[in-house]
Design a protein around this motif. Structure first.
Motif, PDB file in Angstrom:
ATOM      1  N   MET A   1       0.838  -1.182   0.000  1.00  0.00           N
ATOM      2  CA  MET A   1       0.000   0.000   0.000  1.00  0.00           C
ATOM      3  C   MET A   1       0.884   1.247   0.000  1.00  0.00           C
ATOM      4  SD  MET A   1      -2.722   1.202   2.878  1.00  0.00           S
ATOM      5  CE  MET A   1      -1.823   2.387   3.846  1.00  0.00           C
ATOM      6  N   ARG A   2       0.610   2.126  -0.900  1.00  0.00           N
ATOM      7  CA  ARG A   2       1.343   3.383  -0.985  1.00  0.00           C
ATOM      8  C   ARG A   2       0.625   4.427  -0.135  1.00  0.00           C
ATOM      9  NH1 ARG A   2       1.862   7.757  -5.011  1.00  0.00           N
ATOM     10  NH2 ARG A   2       3.957   8.545  -4.717  1.00  0.00           N
ATOM     11  N   PRO A   3       1.339   5.054   0.804  1.00  0.00           N
ATOM     12  CA  PRO A   3       0.664   6.037   1.662  1.00  0.00           C
ATOM     13  C   PRO A   3       0.269   7.296   0.887  1.00  0.00           C
ATOM     14  CG  PRO A   3       3.016   5.968   2.155  1.00  0.00           C
ATOM     15  CD  PRO A   3       2.747   4.878   1.152  1.00  0.00           C
ATOM     16  N   GLU A   4      -0.759   7.965   1.397  1.00  0.00           N
ATOM     17  CA  GLU A   4      -1.245   9.213   0.791  1.00  0.00           C
ATOM     18  C   GLU A   4      -0.246  10.347   0.960  1.00  0.00           C
ATOM     19  OE1 GLU A   4      -4.427   6.565   2.072  1.00  0.00           O
ATOM     20  OE2 GLU A   4      -2.769   7.444   3.153  1.00  0.00           O
ATOM     21  N   TRP A   5       0.541  10.275   2.021  1.00  0.00           N
ATOM     22  CA  TRP A   5       1.517  11.322   2.324  1.00  0.00           C
ATOM     23  C   TRP A   5       2.792  10.638   2.751  1.00  0.00           C
ATOM     24  CZ3 TRP A   5       1.271  15.157   7.000  1.00  0.00           C
ATOM     25  CH2 TRP A   5       2.045  16.289   6.726  1.00  0.00           C
ATOM     26  N   SER A   6       3.888  10.968   2.117  1.00  0.00           N
ATOM     27  CA  SER A   6       5.141  10.285   2.403  1.00  0.00           C
ATOM     28  C   SER A   6       6.296  11.282   2.471  1.00  0.00           C
ATOM     29  CB  SER A   6       5.411   9.239   1.309  1.00  0.00           C
ATOM     30  OG  SER A   6       6.575   8.513   1.598  1.00  0.00           O
ATOM     31  N   LEU A   7       7.130  11.099   3.471  1.00  0.00           N
ATOM     32  CA  LEU A   7       8.361  11.877   3.599  1.00  0.00           C
ATOM     33  C   LEU A   7       9.443  10.911   4.081  1.00  0.00           C
ATOM     34  CD1 LEU A   7       9.914  14.554   3.487  1.00  0.00           C
ATOM     35  CD2 LEU A   7       9.219  14.947   5.845  1.00  0.00           C
TER      36      LEU A   7
ATOM     37  N   THR B   1       4.164  20.313   5.493  1.00  0.00           N
ATOM     38  CA  THR B   1       2.767  20.730   5.498  1.00  0.00           C
ATOM     39  C   THR B   1       2.123  20.087   4.280  1.00  0.00           C
ATOM     40  OG1 THR B   1       3.346  22.822   6.543  1.00  0.00           O
ATOM     41  CG2 THR B   1       1.215  22.712   5.431  1.00  0.00           C
ATOM     42  N   ALA B   2       1.012  19.410   4.494  1.00  0.00           N
ATOM     43  CA  ALA B   2       0.329  18.722   3.405  1.00  0.00           C
ATOM     44  C   ALA B   2      -0.401  19.723   2.515  1.00  0.00           C
ATOM     45  CB  ALA B   2      -0.666  17.718   3.975  1.00  0.00           C
ATOM     46  N   ASP B   3      -0.378  19.464   1.203  1.00  0.00           N
ATOM     47  CA  ASP B   3      -1.128  20.306   0.274  1.00  0.00           C
ATOM     48  C   ASP B   3      -2.597  19.861   0.274  1.00  0.00           C
ATOM     49  OD1 ASP B   3      -1.303  18.002  -1.335  1.00  0.00           O
ATOM     50  OD2 ASP B   3       0.286  18.657  -2.680  1.00  0.00           O
ATOM     51  N   ALA B   4      -3.430  20.581  -0.448  1.00  0.00           N
ATOM     52  CA  ALA B   4      -4.875  20.325  -0.433  1.00  0.00           C
ATOM     53  C   ALA B   4      -5.214  18.917  -0.915  1.00  0.00           C
ATOM     54  CB  ALA B   4      -5.603  21.367  -1.283  1.00  0.00           C
ATOM     55  N   ALA B   5      -4.553  18.448  -1.961  1.00  0.00           N
ATOM     56  CA  ALA B   5      -4.835  17.101  -2.482  1.00  0.00           C
ATOM     57  C   ALA B   5      -4.458  16.030  -1.461  1.00  0.00           C
ATOM     58  CB  ALA B   5      -4.088  16.881  -3.798  1.00  0.00           C
ATOM     59  N   THR B   6      -3.345  16.228  -0.790  1.00  0.00           N
ATOM     60  CA  THR B   6      -2.908  15.276   0.231  1.00  0.00           C
ATOM     61  C   THR B   6      -3.875  15.288   1.406  1.00  0.00           C
ATOM     62  OG1 THR B   6      -0.608  15.527  -0.438  1.00  0.00           O
ATOM     63  CG2 THR B   6      -1.007  14.634   1.754  1.00  0.00           C
TER      64      THR B   6
ATOM     65  N   ALA C   1     -10.011  11.093   3.342  1.00  0.00           N
ATOM     66  CA  ALA C   1     -10.742   9.933   2.827  1.00  0.00           C
ATOM     67  C   ALA C   1     -10.275   8.659   3.527  1.00  0.00           C
ATOM     68  CB  ALA C   1     -10.553   9.823   1.314  1.00  0.00           C
ATOM     69  N   ARG C   2      -8.990   8.503   3.713  1.00  0.00           N
ATOM     70  CA  ARG C   2      -8.443   7.315   4.391  1.00  0.00           C
ATOM     71  C   ARG C   2      -8.963   7.208   5.824  1.00  0.00           C
ATOM     72  NH1 ARG C   2      -2.026   6.388   5.619  1.00  0.00           N
ATOM     73  NH2 ARG C   2      -2.269   4.892   7.313  1.00  0.00           N
ATOM     74  N   LEU C   3      -9.054   8.347   6.512  1.00  0.00           N
ATOM     75  CA  LEU C   3      -9.456   8.344   7.912  1.00  0.00           C
ATOM     76  C   LEU C   3     -10.966   8.457   8.110  1.00  0.00           C
ATOM     77  CD1 LEU C   3      -6.639  10.580   9.465  1.00  0.00           C
ATOM     78  CD2 LEU C   3      -6.698   8.090   9.186  1.00  0.00           C
ATOM     79  N   GLY C   4     -11.718   8.539   7.010  1.00  0.00           N
ATOM     80  CA  GLY C   4     -13.167   8.618   7.114  1.00  0.00           C
ATOM     81  C   GLY C   4     -13.667   9.956   7.617  1.00  0.00           C
ATOM     82  N   LEU C   5     -12.931  11.019   7.321  1.00  0.00           N
ATOM     83  CA  LEU C   5     -13.313  12.370   7.742  1.00  0.00           C
ATOM     84  C   LEU C   5     -13.889  13.128   6.557  1.00  0.00           C
ATOM     85  CD1 LEU C   5     -10.085  13.273   9.756  1.00  0.00           C
ATOM     86  CD2 LEU C   5     -12.320  12.684  10.710  1.00  0.00           C
ATOM     87  N   PRO C   6     -14.848  14.030   6.800  1.00  0.00           N
ATOM     88  CA  PRO C   6     -15.365  14.835   5.701  1.00  0.00           C
ATOM     89  C   PRO C   6     -14.281  15.693   5.046  1.00  0.00           C
ATOM     90  CG  PRO C   6     -16.827  14.997   7.589  1.00  0.00           C
ATOM     91  CD  PRO C   6     -15.602  14.256   8.042  1.00  0.00           C
ATOM     92  N   ALA C   7     -13.350  16.229   5.853  1.00  0.00           N
ATOM     93  CA  ALA C   7     -12.302  17.084   5.295  1.00  0.00           C
ATOM     94  C   ALA C   7     -11.183  17.287   6.304  1.00  0.00           C
ATOM     95  CB  ALA C   7     -12.869  18.440   4.888  1.00  0.00           C
ATOM     96  N   ILE C   8     -10.018  17.571   5.778  1.00  0.00           N
ATOM     97  CA  ILE C   8      -8.896  18.054   6.573  1.00  0.00           C
ATOM     98  C   ILE C   8      -8.483  19.365   5.931  1.00  0.00           C
ATOM     99  CG2 ILE C   8      -6.498  17.702   7.284  1.00  0.00           C
ATOM    100  CD1 ILE C   8      -7.025  14.716   7.381  1.00  0.00           C
ATOM    101  N   GLY C   9      -8.590  20.452   6.683  1.00  0.00           N
ATOM    102  CA  GLY C   9      -8.268  21.780   6.166  1.00  0.00           C
ATOM    103  C   GLY C   9      -6.789  22.089   6.201  1.00  0.00           C
ATOM    104  N   ALA C  10      -6.086  21.522   7.172  1.00  0.00           N
ATOM    105  CA  ALA C  10      -4.641  21.752   7.301  1.00  0.00           C
ATOM    106  C   ALA C  10      -4.036  20.586   8.061  1.00  0.00           C
ATOM    107  CB  ALA C  10      -4.368  23.056   8.045  1.00  0.00           C
TER     108      ALA C  10
END
Length: 171
Positions: free
Chosen positions: A1-7, A24-29, A35-44
């Motif tokens: 599985m490839r993570p949504e955010w990787s450093l 700092t994650a960008d909007a797409a990340t 989506a992975r965490l089942g949240l409506p949105a992450i703003g930052a």
């Protein structure tokens, strides 16, 4: 599985004095992590970690995760925004410790792959563990009819409604 955010950070390249990493994650990340965490949105979503090599190839990491996210209130079913600022205390290891007694005060151990740690993926995992499984918007309260009769300490008893029905003969 490839993570949504990787450093990725190569453990062998971290100076003996340590190294600070932040992102700092960008909007797409943010959208992918939400989506992975089942949240409506992450703003930052962002973090800062201080990485320090340890004996045996392990890496200690301490820092902070900051997030602004949208959750759904379990009482009102309405979305609400919340902010989290979570201290992080992690330990990246090539081989996880053997199963046995777990010290709850010890840093969480996160496996590395071939001497490479993924700081951002560790932060997303930490965020998922920090989320309240029953989020409640500030000020949200159950209606009196749903709260039931009180119990010791003033908290509603989970079976109060059922007890009323039985006493009333409406079983």
């Amino acid at each position: 599985m490839r993570p949504e955010w990787s450093l990725p950070v190569v453990a062998a390249r971290i100076p003996a004095a340590g190294q600070e990493v932040s992102a700092t994650a960008d909007a797409a990340t943010c959208a992918a992590v939400a989506a992975r965490l089942g949240l409506p949105a992450i703003g930052a979503l962002g973090f800062t970690l201080r990485l320090v090599p340890q004996t045996g190839g392990a890496v200690a990491a301490s820092g902070r995760l900051d997030a602004r996210l949208t959750q759904v209130c379990v009482v009102t079913l309405e979305p609400f925004e919340s902010e989290l600022s979570i201290p992080l205390d992690l330990r990246f290891v090539d081989v996880p410790a053997e199963e046995g007694e777990v010290d709850p005060d010890a840093p969480d151990e996160i496996p590395m792959e071939a001497g490479v740690l993924d700081a951002a993926e560790a932060v997303v995992e930490s965020l998922s563990l920090a989320l309240d499984p029953y989020p409640r918007a500030p000020g949200a309260a159950l209606p009196e009819e749903a709260a039931g009769e009180g119990q010791e300490g003033g908290a509603p008893h989970p079976f109060a409604g059922l007890a009323r029905r039985i006493r009333g003969g409406n079983a």
